[in-house]
Design a protein around this motif. Structure first.
Motif, PDB file in Angstrom:
ATOM      1  N   ILE A  34       1.049  -1.264  -0.174  1.00 60.32           N
ATOM      2  CA  ILE A  34      -0.228   0.141  -0.270  1.00 60.32           C
ATOM      3  C   ILE A  34       0.881   1.197   0.130  1.00 60.32           C
ATOM      4  N   GLY A  35       0.441   1.973  -0.959  1.00 67.72           N
ATOM      5  CA  GLY A  35       1.198   3.398  -0.942  1.00 67.72           C
ATOM      6  C   GLY A  35       0.387   4.659  -0.171  1.00 67.72           C
ATOM      7  N   TRP A  36       0.914   5.714   0.010  1.00 71.66           N
ATOM      8  CA  TRP A  36       0.060   6.624   0.268  1.00 71.66           C
ATOM      9  C   TRP A  36       0.540   7.808  -0.752  1.00 71.66           C
ATOM     10  N   PHE A  37      -0.473   8.899  -1.740  1.00 68.34           N
ATOM     11  CA  PHE A  37       0.149   9.581  -2.367  1.00 68.34           C
ATOM     12  C   PHE A  37      -0.384  11.152  -1.940  1.00 68.34           C
ATOM     13  N   ARG A  38       0.518  12.006  -2.647  1.00 63.01           N
ATOM     14  CA  ARG A  38      -0.468  13.764  -2.787  1.00 63.01           C
ATOM     15  C   ARG A  38      -0.774  13.973  -4.029  1.00 63.01           C
ATOM     16  N   GLN A  39      -1.638  14.562  -3.860  1.00 58.51           N
ATOM     17  CA  GLN A  39      -1.439  15.800  -5.045  1.00 58.51           C
ATOM     18  C   GLN A  39      -1.731  17.499  -4.635  1.00 58.51           C
ATOM     19  N   PRO A  40      -0.619  18.217  -4.141  1.00 55.50           N
ATOM     20  CA  PRO A  40      -0.956  19.765  -4.171  1.00 55.50           C
ATOM     21  C   PRO A  40      -1.008  20.837  -5.253  1.00 55.50           C
ATOM     22  N   PRO A  41      -2.167  21.388  -4.698  1.00 58.82           N
ATOM     23  CA  PRO A  41      -2.622  21.985  -5.850  1.00 58.82           C
ATOM     24  C   PRO A  41      -2.082  22.909  -7.212  1.00 58.82           C
ATOM     25  N   GLY A  42      -2.260  22.062  -8.044  1.00 55.86           N
ATOM     26  CA  GLY A  42      -1.191  22.772  -8.647  1.00 55.86           C
ATOM     27  C   GLY A  42       0.141  22.336  -9.103  1.00 55.86           C
ATOM     28  N   LYS A  43       0.057  21.311  -8.591  1.00 56.64           N
ATOM     29  CA  LYS A  43       1.375  20.569  -8.766  1.00 56.64           C
ATOM     30  C   LYS A  43       1.252  18.498  -9.221  1.00 56.64           C
ATOM     31  N   GLU A  44       2.108  17.916  -9.663  1.00 57.41           N
ATOM     32  CA  GLU A  44       1.964  16.350 -10.106  1.00 57.41           C
ATOM     33  C   GLU A  44       1.723  15.402  -8.465  1.00 57.41           C
ATOM     34  N   ARG A  45       1.527  14.950  -8.576  1.00 59.98           N
ATOM     35  CA  ARG A  45       0.998  13.683  -7.782  1.00 59.98           C
ATOM     36  C   ARG A  45       2.472  13.221  -7.239  1.00 59.98           C
ATOM     37  N   GLU A  46       2.524  12.472  -6.075  1.00 57.69           N
ATOM     38  CA  GLU A  46       4.231  12.097  -6.155  1.00 57.69           C
ATOM     39  C   GLU A  46       3.889  11.479  -4.416  1.00 57.69           C
ATOM     40  N   GLY A  47       4.667  10.745  -4.081  1.00 54.31           N
ATOM     41  CA  GLY A  47       4.918   9.823  -3.167  1.00 54.31           C
ATOM     42  C   GLY A  47       4.845  10.137  -1.813  1.00 54.31           C
ATOM     43  N   ALA A  96      -3.298   3.759  -2.508  1.00 52.64           N
ATOM     44  CA  ALA A  96      -3.162   3.033  -3.487  1.00 52.64           C
ATOM     45  C   ALA A  96      -2.181   2.142  -3.131  1.00 52.64           C
ATOM     46  N   ALA A  97      -3.257   0.423  -4.572  1.00 53.36           N
ATOM     47  CA  ALA A  97      -2.362  -0.936  -3.756  1.00 53.36           C
ATOM     48  C   ALA A  97      -1.274  -1.992  -5.052  1.00 53.36           C
ATOM     49  N   VAL A  98      -0.886  -2.629  -4.540  1.00 57.37           N
ATOM     50  CA  VAL A  98      -0.424  -3.532  -5.830  1.00 57.37           C
ATOM     51  C   VAL A  98      -0.454  -4.459  -5.093  1.00 57.37           C
ATOM     52  N   SER A  99      -1.014  -6.122  -5.586  1.00 56.05           N
ATOM     53  CA  SER A  99      -0.806  -7.089  -5.346  1.00 56.05           C
ATOM     54  C   SER A  99       1.512  -7.289  -5.266  1.00 56.05           C
ATOM     55  N   THR A 100       1.510  -8.114  -4.525  1.00 51.84           N
ATOM     56  CA  THR A 100       3.362  -8.113  -4.262  1.00 51.84           C
ATOM     57  C   THR A 100       3.312  -9.146  -3.917  1.00 51.84           C
ATOM     58  N   PRO A 101       4.585  -9.655  -4.712  1.00 45.87           N
ATOM     59  CA  PRO A 101       5.426 -10.501  -4.045  1.00 45.87           C
ATOM     60  C   PRO A 101       6.003 -10.631  -2.553  1.00 45.87           C
ATOM     61  N   SER A 102       5.148 -12.265  -2.000  1.00 46.55           N
ATOM     62  CA  SER A 102       5.924 -11.780  -0.122  1.00 46.55           C
ATOM     63  C   SER A 102       7.094 -11.000   0.221  1.00 46.55           C
ATOM     64  N   SER A 103       8.668 -10.669  -0.363  1.00 43.80           N
ATOM     65  CA  SER A 103       9.688 -10.572  -0.119  1.00 43.80           C
ATOM     66  C   SER A 103       9.331  -8.768  -1.312  1.00 43.80           C
ATOM     67  N   CYS A 106       8.721  -2.261  -0.865  1.00 46.11           N
ATOM     68  CA  CYS A 106       7.570  -1.151  -1.648  1.00 46.11           C
ATOM     69  C   CYS A 106       8.755  -0.032  -1.813  1.00 46.11           C
ATOM     70  N   THR A 107       8.231   1.268  -2.553  1.00 44.04           N
ATOM     71  CA  THR A 107       9.080   2.110  -2.802  1.00 44.04           C
ATOM     72  C   THR A 107       8.176   3.086  -3.632  1.00 44.04           C
ATOM     73  N   VAL A 108       7.708   4.493  -2.640  1.00 39.29           N
ATOM     74  CA  VAL A 108       6.970   5.613  -3.604  1.00 39.29           C
ATOM     75  C   VAL A 108       6.948   5.972  -4.659  1.00 39.29           C
ATOM     76  N   PHE A 109       7.982   4.792  -5.922  1.00 38.14           N
ATOM     77  CA  PHE A 109       8.761   4.805  -7.178  1.00 38.14           C
ATOM     78  C   PHE A 109       7.566   3.777  -7.538  1.00 38.14           C
ATOM     79  N   SER A 110       6.903   2.831  -6.967  1.00 34.44           N
ATOM     80  CA  SER A 110       6.276   1.865  -7.254  1.00 34.44           C
ATOM     81  C   SER A 110       5.647   1.654  -8.184  1.00 34.44           C
ATOM     82  N   HIS A 111       4.739   1.464  -9.287  1.00 36.26           N
ATOM     83  CA  HIS A 111       3.904   1.362 -10.051  1.00 36.26           C
ATOM     84  C   HIS A 111       2.361   0.737  -8.896  1.00 36.26           C
ATOM     85  N   TYR A 112       1.205   1.351  -9.153  1.00 34.05           N
ATOM     86  CA  TYR A 112       0.596   1.362  -8.128  1.00 34.05           C
ATOM     87  C   TYR A 112      -0.482   0.882  -8.915  1.00 34.05           C
TER      88      TYR A 112
END
Length: 125
Positions: A34-47, A96-103, A106-112
């Motif tokens: 599970i990742g948390w992201f945010r999008q400030p007003p007028g800016k791109e989304r960031e992890g 955001a969520a992604v199913s992953t192998p147990s090992s 995650c990073t804030v740059f991973s695909h979700y």
């Protein structure tokens, strides 16, 4: 169908705290990163932060020392505790969520694959 619902946003004064929740349905949290992201007003989304299946946690530099991510498998929910909030933390916050192998770590740059609708956090006096 996996669904994510965020809650807990609101208006808070600088220096205050909020706890965001990300409720997962349709899939067991045990099998997800599970990742948390945010999008400030007028800016791109960031992890902001992420929680791996194996418990490994990562934070963006902006969140280190102030934010804490945690998960409750019994409630199928992931939390983001945000302390010492600043006006620049104002944003729409998503989980955001992604199913992953147990090992997998995650990073804030991973695909979700799955995203919630977001909850607004406004830090202002």
């Amino acid at each position: 169908q996996l669904q994510l619902v965020e809650s807990g946003g609101g208006l808070v004064q600088p220096g205050g705290s909020l706890r965001l929740s990300c409720a997962v349905s349709g899939f067991t949290l045990n099998y997800l990163a599970i990742g948390w992201f945010r999008q400030p007003p007028g800016k791109e989304r960031e992890g902001v932060s992420c929680l791996s299946r194996n418990g490994v946690i990562n934070y963006a530099d902006s969140a280190k020392g102030r934010f804490t991510i945690s998960g409750d498998n019994a409630k199928n929910t992931v939390y983001l505790q945000m302390n010492s909030l600043k006006p620049e933390d104002t944003a729409l916050y998503y989980c955001a969520a992604v199913s992953t192998p147990s090992s997998s770590i995650c990073t804030v740059f991973s695909h979700y694959d799955y995203w919630g609708q977001g909850t607004q956090v406004t830090v202002s006096s």
